[in-house]
Design a protein around this motif. Structure first.
Motif, PDB file in Angstrom:
ATOM      1  N   GLY A  44      10.427 -69.861  88.422  1.00 15.37           N
ATOM      2  CA  GLY A  44      10.849 -71.188  88.874  1.00 15.37           C
ATOM      3  C   GLY A  44      10.004 -72.335  88.345  1.00 15.37           C
ATOM      4  O   GLY A  44      10.536 -73.397  88.035  1.00 15.37           O
ATOM      5  N   GLY A  48      11.498 -75.227  86.149  1.00 13.89           N
ATOM      6  CA  GLY A  48      11.460 -76.601  86.661  1.00 13.89           C
ATOM      7  C   GLY A  48      10.879 -77.563  85.641  1.00 13.89           C
ATOM      8  O   GLY A  48      11.387 -78.673  85.458  1.00 13.89           O
ATOM      9  N   THR A 116      12.154 -73.861  91.648  1.00 13.02           N
ATOM     10  CA  THR A 116      12.592 -74.656  90.487  1.00 13.02           C
ATOM     11  C   THR A 116      12.885 -76.090  90.899  1.00 13.02           C
ATOM     12  O   THR A 116      12.437 -77.046  90.260  1.00 13.02           O
ATOM     13  CB  THR A 116      13.873 -74.038  89.872  1.00 13.02           C
TER      14      THR A 116
END
Lengths: 232, 260
Positions: A44, A48, A116
């Motif tokens: 994540g 992100g 994320t």
């Protein structure tokens, strides 16, 4: 009212007596949820960062997907992971159905969009000129990413807390891919559902208290980490 | 004796959509000089500064120390010889010491040496006492001094400053301009700074490039640009400064008379 008082009293007695089954279930819950949270961080956070730094149409589509995923119902995640892991499913040969590993996968699917989304938000709210400044100070591309993550650490840790909270408390996915097998895939949430179904409210209350304590303990550790990050 | 310019740029053109926002056929940054880029908002001075600092790519030929630079591949390595300060301090949410040591950390220096050098440069900028403070608790002037220390601590050969004083009030600005000028002279650093204030040009620069509409309309020593502006636009820019210069103390630095 009597039921509640009696339930809490019995629950206290059970916990103090140190019921081995309860502790085995709690330990599995902790391991599964922490493993899933770790996987969600590994996937994540980079996701992100990548989404926050991109500006293409594909990026915008994926950001929408990640944000939708933040509210992914565990039952839906459980259903799709079940279909994949089912004996005759595409990944059936792995033999993961009704194992703790399957639960980790399903919970990671639930937590990853949360991590994320928080990482994305944390980096997107930074001054876009910060990237130029860091490159101007001599940062390589990877150093730049690490520094942006460092600067977004409070938001990212909030995402980790939210992600862990989501998976430790979910019941739908664990039930579907784990099957609530006693001594094998039974976790606190699925056990609580089962005990309520059987009418054992005292046991259910005891289990729910353990779950609360466990969630609280992990969250406290993460929060201390987050607040330490604020003061660095 | 003519020294090889530190940076030479040829055939630079920056476009946004169908518009050409910057077109510079030729520009040299000489070793050890302070080159000012002045112009009204939207004249392209900040874009030119970012392109020179290799923070924005554009079609051009770029030489450093007389050697052609292959971009963007060589950009990261060359950027390590440079320092950049923007109008906003853009400090990380960490202690002042950590912020100032950042450039050294990115270059792999050990913790003790980083801290030592960070402390030295904070002292030189008169803010040594801020070392342990959190960056986000600083005032605007303090933060900009920290940002300057952060850029100077790596002892860059080439320092880029994009309107570094524009966010500061006059009282804070004046001593900082003087301190910066002193530090740049003492270290022999080559510097390029963008501004819209001709007073800063007179105080700091050896040469000034006046930009208008994405082109350099005059490149000269500040005094000559000041006394004989090449275009009406330059005259307007300088006009606002004249009144202020009249009130300037005689101790202010006399612009260099080097040839353009």
């Amino acid at each position: 009212m009597e039921l509640i008082v009696e339930g809490v009293r019995q629950a206290g007695a059970m916990l103090l007596a140190g019921d081995p089954e309860v502790w085995q279930i709690a330990w599995l819950t902790l391991r599964v949820s922490l493993a899933a949270t770790c996987i969600s961080v590994v996937i994540g956070v980079p996701a992100g960062v990548a989404l926050a730094l991109g500006a293409s149409r594909l990026h915008r589509f994926l950001i929408g997907l990640a944000n939708t995923g933040m509210g992914l119902p565990p039952v839906v995640a459980g259903l799709w992971i079940s279909i994949l892991l089912w004996r005759y499913g595409p990944l059936g040969q792995l033999g993961l159905m009704y194992t703790p590993a399957a639960m980790v996968i399903a919970q990671a699917v639930i937590a990853t969009p949360v991590v994320t989304g928080f990482t994305l938000a944390g980096i997107a709210q930074q001054d876009p000129r910060l990237r130029l400044q860091l490159l101007g100070l001599g940062a390589s591309r990877w150093q730049l990413y690490l520094l942006l993550v460092f600067e977004a650490r409070i938001a990212i840790l909030a995402g980790v807390i939210a992600g862990f909270g989501a998976v430790v408390s979910e019941v739908g996915a664990s039930m579907m891919v784990g099957g609530n097998v006693k001594g094998h895939t039974r976790v606190l949430t699925t056990a609580t559902v089962l005990e309520v179904g059987k009418g054992n409210f005292a046991t259910a209350i005891a289990l729910s208290l353990v779950l609360l304590l466990l969630a609280y303990g992990v969250t406290v550790v993460l929060t201390i980490l987050q607040q330490h990050g604020r003061r660095r | 004796m003519t020294k090889t310019p530190l940076v030479q740029v040829r055939g630079l053109r920056v476009t946004r959509g169908r518009h050409t926002i910057l077109q510079i056929p030729e520009l040299d940054v000489r070793q050890g000089e302070v080159l000012a880029l002045i112009g009204p908002n939207g004249s392209g001075k900040s874009t030119l500064l970012r392109v020179l600092a290799l923070l924005e790519s554009a079609p051009m030929q770029y030489w450093m120390d007389g050697l052609p630079v292959r971009l963007p591949a060589a950009g990261p390595a060359l950027r390590r010889q440079m320092g950049v300060v923007f109008q906003e301090p853009l400090l990380l949410n960490a202690s002042v010491g950590t912020n100032v040591a950042l450039g050294l950390r990115l270059r792999g220096l050990g913790r003790a040496e980083r801290s030592r050098r960070a402390a030295v440069w904070l002292d030189r900028l008169g803010v040594g006492h801020l070392f342990g403070r959190r960056a986000h608790t600083l005032s605007g002037g303090e933060a900009q001094r920290v940002a300057l220390a952060r850029a100077l601590v790596t002892e860059p050969r080439l320092l880029f400053l994009d309107e570094p004083f524009a966010s500061l009030d006059v009282v804070t600005r004046q001593p900082l301009v003087e301190d910066l000028g002193r530090l740049i002279r003492a270290s022999g650093t080559t510097a390029v700074f963008a501004t819209h204030d001709f007073l800063e040009v007179l105080l700091l620069a050896d040469r000034v490039a006046v930009l208008d509409g994405g082109a350099i309309v005059q490149l000269d020593v500040p005094r000559r640009a000041y006394e004989a502006p090449a275009t009406e636009r330059v005259r307007e820019l300088i006009g606002a400064t004249r009144a202020m210069v009249a009130a300037l103390p005689s101790s202010a630095r006399t612009p260099s008379e080097a040839s353009p």
